[in-house]
Design an enzyme around this catalytic site. Sequence first.
Site, mmCIF file in Angstrom:
data_model
loop_
_atom_site.group_PDB
_atom_site.id
_atom_site.type_symbol
_atom_site.label_atom_id
_atom_site.label_comp_id
_atom_site.label_asym_id
_atom_site.label_seq_id
_atom_site.Cartn_x
_atom_site.Cartn_y
_atom_site.Cartn_z
ATOM 1 N N GLY A 177 0.825 -1.216 0.000
ATOM 2 C CA GLY A 177 0.000 0.000 0.000
ATOM 3 C C GLY A 177 0.856 1.262 0.000
ATOM 4 C CG ASP A 178 3.348 1.834 3.229
ATOM 5 O OD1 ASP A 178 2.203 2.219 3.488
ATOM 6 O OD2 ASP A 178 4.043 1.166 4.003
HETATM 7 N N1 ADP Z 1 -1.613 -10.228 -4.053
HETATM 8 C C1 ADP Z 1 -1.322 -9.192 -4.836
HETATM 9 N N2 ADP Z 1 -1.136 -9.373 -6.182
HETATM 10 C C2 ADP Z 1 -0.858 -8.333 -6.981
HETATM 11 N N3 ADP Z 1 -0.769 -7.056 -6.560
HETATM 12 C C3 ADP Z 1 -0.943 -6.815 -5.230
HETATM 13 C C4 ADP Z 1 -1.210 -7.863 -4.296
HETATM 14 N N4 ADP Z 1 -1.319 -7.325 -3.057
HETATM 15 C C5 ADP Z 1 -1.131 -5.989 -3.209
HETATM 16 N N5 ADP Z 1 -0.914 -5.683 -4.513
HETATM 17 C C6 ADP Z 1 -0.740 -4.348 -5.099
HETATM 18 O O1 ADP Z 1 -0.506 -3.387 -4.086
HETATM 19 C C7 ADP Z 1 -1.623 -2.472 -3.967
HETATM 20 C C8 ADP Z 1 -1.897 -2.162 -2.512
HETATM 21 O O2 ADP Z 1 -2.132 -3.371 -1.819
HETATM 22 P P1 ADP Z 1 -3.190 -3.515 -0.635
HETATM 23 O O3 ADP Z 1 -2.917 -4.844 0.003
HETATM 24 O O4 ADP Z 1 -4.561 -3.302 -1.175
HETATM 25 O O5 ADP Z 1 -2.819 -2.277 0.304
HETATM 26 P P2 ADP Z 1 -2.411 -2.223 1.853
HETATM 27 O O6 ADP Z 1 -0.975 -2.754 1.913
HETATM 28 O O7 ADP Z 1 -2.491 -0.769 2.193
HETATM 29 O O8 ADP Z 1 -3.393 -3.085 2.588
HETATM 30 C C9 ADP Z 1 -2.782 -3.200 -4.696
HETATM 31 O O9 ADP Z 1 -3.732 -2.289 -5.200
HETATM 32 C C10 ADP Z 1 -2.012 -3.915 -5.814
HETATM 33 O O10 ADP Z 1 -1.628 -3.026 -6.842
HETATM 34 O O1 FBP Z 2 1.797 2.583 11.598
HETATM 35 P P1 FBP Z 2 1.071 1.263 11.515
HETATM 36 O O2 FBP Z 2 -0.364 1.396 11.127
HETATM 37 O O3 FBP Z 2 1.258 0.450 12.775
HETATM 38 O O4 FBP Z 2 1.719 0.437 10.328
HETATM 39 C C1 FBP Z 2 3.102 0.200 10.262
HETATM 40 C C2 FBP Z 2 3.370 -0.955 9.375
HETATM 41 O O5 FBP Z 2 2.871 -0.657 8.105
HETATM 42 C C3 FBP Z 2 3.862 -0.853 7.128
HETATM 43 O O6 FBP Z 2 4.329 0.424 6.799
HETATM 44 C C4 FBP Z 2 3.294 -1.575 5.933
HETATM 45 O O7 FBP Z 2 2.119 -0.927 5.502
HETATM 46 P P2 FBP Z 2 1.268 -1.398 4.249
HETATM 47 O O8 FBP Z 2 1.398 -2.916 4.155
HETATM 48 O O9 FBP Z 2 -0.123 -0.914 4.527
HETATM 49 O O10 FBP Z 2 1.862 -0.728 3.050
HETATM 50 C C5 FBP Z 2 4.968 -1.648 7.778
HETATM 51 O O11 FBP Z 2 6.226 -1.313 7.246
HETATM 52 C C6 FBP Z 2 4.832 -1.260 9.235
HETATM 53 O O12 FBP Z 2 5.184 -2.321 10.052
#
Ligand code: ADP
Ligand code: FBP
Length: 303
Positions: free
Chosen positions: A248-249
Amino acid sequence: MIYTVTLNPSIDYIVEVENLQLDALNRMKRDLKLPGGKGINVSRILSRLGVENTALGFLGGFTGRFIEDVLQSESIVTEFVNVQDDTRINIKLKHGSETEINGQGPQIGNTEADALVQKLRALTKEDVVVLSGSVPPSLGGSFYERLIAVIKEQGARFVIDTTGEALLKALPHGPLLVKPNHHELAELFGVEIEGQEDLIKYGRKLLEMGAENVLISMAGDGALLVTEEQVYHANVPKGEVKNSVGAGDSMIAGFVGTLSKTGDPLEALRTGTASGSATAFSDDLAELAKIDSLLPQVQVNPI
Ligand SMILES: Nc1ncnc2c1ncn2[C@@H]1O[C@H](COP(=O)(O)OP(=O)(O)O)[C@@H](O)[C@H]1O
Ligand SMILES: O=P(O)(O)OC[C@H]1O[C@](O)(COP(=O)(O)O)[C@@H](O)[C@@H]1O
């Protein structure tokens, strides 16, 4: 210039265990220590995309020094405020699926908090500040609001990636972007989300509440960009998922970095999606070559 703010950085301790047994001794198959925290991840991807940025926030102790060292080795400009207490360690346990245990974060005093606020007084109207992640309990629930007030006074813009009350309170101040994932969107409104129509309905609510762009990420199902004019869907490229921490980041970095370079939200959506997937298909955050190789597979279509 883009600034990232990580109030609660972490070392992400990624531990792989085969056949996890509770109440027993387990041996690690593999482990990896990575600098983490949402804004720090955004900075690392921005820098790989060649987008100039400065990482701000709080770092402390031996864990904080580890993070600072990695960022410096990647030539990322940092201006963290030093705190007494150690930066937290977040456990990412891979045992077939992923279980995450995130720490609360260090004690941060008033003087340290004031020092970060002071740094934002140097912003100009050309700047974008990415506020990402949880707030350590010692800072209190309204610390993001305090930062947003200064950002606005300076005429700069902001992106916010957080959850719950802190996100709701930020919306009336007009964030350039918010990026809930589909689960966070449902939680935010206390509803069950059934399908795409619901996602768009609640995405539009975030627009009405003040956001300029709403990016709803849906892991392996891609992403939706909801704007005043139109809703767009981006598909994900094909690949083997290795570690979705930071996906997500990476998406936020790809989106904001491209939007600031081109002003084109659709290009931003494509690069954001490719960056998120490139990280999901990597052990650490994505390298530029991986993002570039996936980009041609991402298509953006209006809905
Ligand atoms: N299993 C996956 N396969 C392909 N792309 C992924 C997958 N998981 C995450 N991504 C990519 O990363 C983006 C953010 O992932 P997501 O898991 O929705 O966000 P977060 O880490 O904030 O929960 C997705 O919109 C997609 O582009
Ligand atoms: O500040 P929070 O919500 O505890 O999240 C921190 C965690 O989120 C992350 O930044 C990962 O976030 P995402 O998977 O949503 O991109 C990790 O590196 C870290 O451990």
